[in-house]
Design a protein around this motif. Structure first.
Motif, mmCIF file in Angstrom:
data_model
loop_
_atom_site.group_PDB
_atom_site.id
_atom_site.type_symbol
_atom_site.label_atom_id
_atom_site.label_comp_id
_atom_site.label_asym_id
_atom_site.label_seq_id
_atom_site.Cartn_x
_atom_site.Cartn_y
_atom_site.Cartn_z
ATOM 1 N N GLU A 194 0.828 -1.201 0.000
ATOM 2 C CA GLU A 194 0.000 0.000 0.000
ATOM 3 C C GLU A 194 0.864 1.253 0.000
ATOM 4 O O GLU A 194 1.836 1.363 0.760
ATOM 5 C CB GLU A 194 -0.915 0.003 1.228
ATOM 6 C CG GLU A 194 -2.007 1.053 1.193
ATOM 7 C CD GLU A 194 -3.141 0.731 0.223
ATOM 8 O OE1 GLU A 194 -3.979 1.623 -0.003
ATOM 9 O OE2 GLU A 194 -3.181 -0.410 -0.284
ATOM 10 N N HIS A 195 0.528 2.203 -0.863
ATOM 11 C CA HIS A 195 1.186 3.497 -0.874
ATOM 12 C C HIS A 195 0.186 4.527 -1.394
ATOM 13 O O HIS A 195 -0.860 4.181 -1.926
ATOM 14 C CB HIS A 195 2.455 3.477 -1.725
ATOM 15 C CG HIS A 195 2.247 3.092 -3.155
ATOM 16 N ND1 HIS A 195 1.998 1.801 -3.559
ATOM 17 C CD2 HIS A 195 2.236 3.833 -4.301
ATOM 18 C CE1 HIS A 195 1.849 1.747 -4.866
ATOM 19 N NE2 HIS A 195 1.978 2.979 -5.348
ATOM 20 N N LEU A 196 0.498 5.792 -1.211
ATOM 21 C CA LEU A 196 -0.421 6.855 -1.621
ATOM 22 C C LEU A 196 -0.353 7.036 -3.129
ATOM 23 O O LEU A 196 0.714 7.302 -3.677
ATOM 24 C CB LEU A 196 -0.081 8.162 -0.914
ATOM 25 C CG LEU A 196 -1.114 9.279 -1.084
ATOM 26 C CD1 LEU A 196 -2.408 8.947 -0.354
ATOM 27 C CD2 LEU A 196 -0.552 10.609 -0.565
ATOM 28 N N ILE A 197 -1.489 6.890 -3.781
ATOM 29 C CA ILE A 197 -1.558 7.019 -5.235
ATOM 30 C C ILE A 197 -2.332 8.287 -5.592
ATOM 31 O O ILE A 197 -3.464 8.485 -5.145
ATOM 32 C CB ILE A 197 -2.215 5.777 -5.867
ATOM 33 C CG1 ILE A 197 -1.312 4.557 -5.673
ATOM 34 C CG2 ILE A 197 -2.515 6.012 -7.350
ATOM 35 C CD1 ILE A 197 -1.896 3.256 -6.180
ATOM 36 N N VAL A 198 -1.706 9.137 -6.384
ATOM 37 C CA VAL A 198 -2.332 10.349 -6.911
ATOM 38 C C VAL A 198 -2.491 10.143 -8.415
ATOM 39 O O VAL A 198 -1.504 9.999 -9.126
ATOM 40 C CB VAL A 198 -1.471 11.594 -6.631
ATOM 41 C CG1 VAL A 198 -2.110 12.833 -7.244
ATOM 42 C CG2 VAL A 198 -1.256 11.778 -5.136
ATOM 43 N N ASN A 199 -3.722 10.130 -8.885
ATOM 44 C CA ASN A 199 -3.978 9.895 -10.310
ATOM 45 C C ASN A 199 -5.172 10.738 -10.742
ATOM 46 O O ASN A 199 -6.318 10.392 -10.475
ATOM 47 C CB ASN A 199 -4.250 8.410 -10.549
ATOM 48 C CG ASN A 199 -4.431 8.083 -12.031
ATOM 49 O OD1 ASN A 199 -4.549 8.967 -12.875
ATOM 50 N ND2 ASN A 199 -4.459 6.796 -12.352
ATOM 51 N N LEU A 200 -4.884 11.847 -11.392
ATOM 52 C CA LEU A 200 -5.931 12.737 -11.877
ATOM 53 C C LEU A 200 -6.370 12.389 -13.291
ATOM 54 O O LEU A 200 -7.340 12.943 -13.800
ATOM 55 C CB LEU A 200 -5.461 14.194 -11.850
ATOM 56 C CG LEU A 200 -5.594 14.960 -10.534
ATOM 57 C CD1 LEU A 200 -4.784 14.314 -9.421
ATOM 58 C CD2 LEU A 200 -5.185 16.415 -10.717
ATOM 59 N N ARG A 201 -5.662 11.450 -13.918
ATOM 60 C CA ARG A 201 -5.946 11.110 -15.313
ATOM 61 C C ARG A 201 -7.011 10.036 -15.461
ATOM 62 O O ARG A 201 -7.622 9.899 -16.511
ATOM 63 C CB ARG A 201 -4.650 10.631 -15.968
ATOM 64 C CG ARG A 201 -3.569 11.697 -16.067
ATOM 65 C CD ARG A 201 -2.161 11.109 -16.059
ATOM 66 N NE ARG A 201 -1.762 10.689 -14.716
ATOM 67 C CZ ARG A 201 -1.572 9.434 -14.355
ATOM 68 N NH1 ARG A 201 -1.754 8.451 -15.223
ATOM 69 N NH2 ARG A 201 -1.210 9.137 -13.125
ATOM 70 N N GLN A 202 -7.219 9.263 -14.406
ATOM 71 C CA GLN A 202 -8.193 8.173 -14.405
ATOM 72 C C GLN A 202 -8.866 8.162 -13.046
ATOM 73 O O GLN A 202 -8.186 8.147 -12.013
ATOM 74 C CB GLN A 202 -7.496 6.825 -14.644
ATOM 75 C CG GLN A 202 -6.702 6.752 -15.934
ATOM 76 C CD GLN A 202 -5.776 5.550 -15.955
ATOM 77 O OE1 GLN A 202 -5.169 5.203 -14.946
ATOM 78 N NE2 GLN A 202 -5.672 4.908 -17.108
ATOM 79 N N LEU A 203 -10.183 8.151 -13.028
ATOM 80 C CA LEU A 203 -10.913 8.247 -11.764
ATOM 81 C C LEU A 203 -12.041 7.228 -11.718
ATOM 82 O O LEU A 203 -12.663 6.929 -12.740
ATOM 83 C CB LEU A 203 -11.496 9.651 -11.593
ATOM 84 C CG LEU A 203 -10.495 10.808 -11.503
ATOM 85 C CD1 LEU A 203 -11.216 12.144 -11.656
ATOM 86 C CD2 LEU A 203 -9.724 10.764 -10.182
ATOM 87 N N ASP A 204 -12.313 6.705 -10.505
ATOM 88 C CA ASP A 204 -13.570 5.997 -10.274
ATOM 89 C C ASP A 204 -14.390 6.869 -9.343
ATOM 90 O O ASP A 204 -13.977 7.983 -8.988
ATOM 91 C CB ASP A 204 -13.345 4.585 -9.730
ATOM 92 C CG ASP A 204 -12.639 4.559 -8.378
ATOM 93 O OD1 ASP A 204 -12.685 5.560 -7.638
ATOM 94 O OD2 ASP A 204 -12.048 3.508 -8.039
ATOM 95 N N CYS A 205 -15.557 6.403 -8.939
ATOM 96 C CA CYS A 205 -16.438 7.291 -8.169
ATOM 97 C C CYS A 205 -15.809 7.708 -6.841
ATOM 98 O O CYS A 205 -15.917 8.869 -6.429
ATOM 99 C CB CYS A 205 -17.807 6.646 -7.964
ATOM 100 S SG CYS A 205 -17.833 5.157 -6.932
ATOM 101 N N SER A 206 -15.102 6.784 -6.178
ATOM 102 C CA SER A 206 -14.511 7.099 -4.878
ATOM 103 C C SER A 206 -13.301 8.011 -5.009
ATOM 104 O O SER A 206 -13.165 8.992 -4.255
ATOM 105 C CB SER A 206 -14.112 5.809 -4.157
ATOM 106 O OG SER A 206 -15.242 5.016 -3.881
#
Length: 293
Positions: free
Chosen positions: A73-85
């Motif tokens: 587990e690590h912190l993932i920042v992804n503004l290019r692909q999103l799900d509802c959460s």
């Protein structure tokens, strides 16, 4: 498109425990966050910051399981692909940064971590707030959001009560990559689910979502976080998004698995919910600091 690059950052603003935090993101992600926060500093004081940030992602592709990367587990920042959460978490973190006049990528990562993990502490997969009930309770305790039902007037539309009974993750461990990789995590998840069993929350039945801005439904504001509840399959919710009033009707602004992108649903929230046979109604949370009418 550049592949996500993993960096080791020290989140010095974290008040709970200082630790080197592994974060996965692209340079485009970090620069876009800083630009959005910088641009938002010129918003009029009465602007709806939640909707401002939420609309920045309209058209972003819907992609599931973007947090299930790597073996730990690590912190993932992804503004290019999103799900509802992740859409709700991304917008909420940006909004909280704006309310606090914090404009750096480090500020954003700090708040995203607080929102996504139990008491803001990223330990392993089991510390992630997988169920909305956990997410709402933990972030309310941290003062980041609040459930508006308890403080709503007697005539409000919160006329039903959800009794939480969640066990989907522990009864379907093969559906989750990290539970397959780490079978011992299932026992921890099962205990956390059991600790939540029987909790009760007031909600708005979906039959009452057809109101106008002058009806009891007016207690829901544009920019409120809305969680679509269920009472089946060992789940508490099936979808999350943001409320948006348009032309006198309540709509849903969300990352849609049907349309495969972030959008404002073309039909009203009421019509949307009528088609969702397993949905019972909505819980409503408000991001703390949201003061517009």
């Amino acid at each position: 498109m550049l592949r996500p690059t993993i960096f080791i950052l020290l989140l010095t603003l974290l008040p709970l425990r200082l630790t080197a935090q592994e974060i996965s993101y692209t340079p485009e992600d970090s620069s876009r966050i800083v630009k959005m926060l910088t641009d938002a500093s010129s918003l009029p004081a009465d602007s709806n910051a939640v909707i401002h940030f939420a609309l920045q992602f309209v058209g972003t592709p819907y992609v599931g399981h973007t947090l299930e990367k790597g073996d730990h587990e690590h912190l993932i920042v992804n503004l290019r692909q999103l799900d509802c959460s992740t859409y709700v978490e991304t917008v909420t973190a940006l909004t909280l940064c704006h309310y606090r006049q914090q404009r750096t990528f480090n500020d954003y990562c700090h708040l995203l971590r607080l929102l996504r993990y139990r008491q803001g502490q990223l330990k392993d997969y089991t510390s992630r707030l997988h169920y909305f009930t956990w997410w709402a309770t933990d972030n309310a305790a941290l003062g980041l959001v609040r459930d508006i039902a308890p403080s709503s007037p007697p005539w409000s539309p919160f006329t039903a009560v959800q009794t939480v009974n969640i066990d989907y993750m522990s009864t379907h461990p093969t559906s989750y990559r990290q539970l397959r990789l780490h079978p011992d995590f299932t026992h921890i998840i099962r205990n956390l689910e059991a600790a939540t069993k029987g909790e009760r929350y007031r909600y708005i039945p979906k039959s009452q979502l057809n109101g106008s801005p002058s009806s009891p439904l007016s207690t829901v504001r544009s920019g409120d976080i809305v969680a679509m509840l269920t009472d089946s399959d060992g789940l508490d919710t099936r979808h999350v998004g943001f409320a948006l009033w348009l032309n006198g009707k309540l709509h849903l602004l969300h990352a849609s698995s049907l349309y495969k992108r972030v959008l404002i649903s073309p039909d009203t929230f009421y019509d949307y919910e009528l088609r969702q046979k397993k949905h019972t109604g909505i819980r409503v949370l408000r991001i703390n600091g949201q003061t517009h009418p």
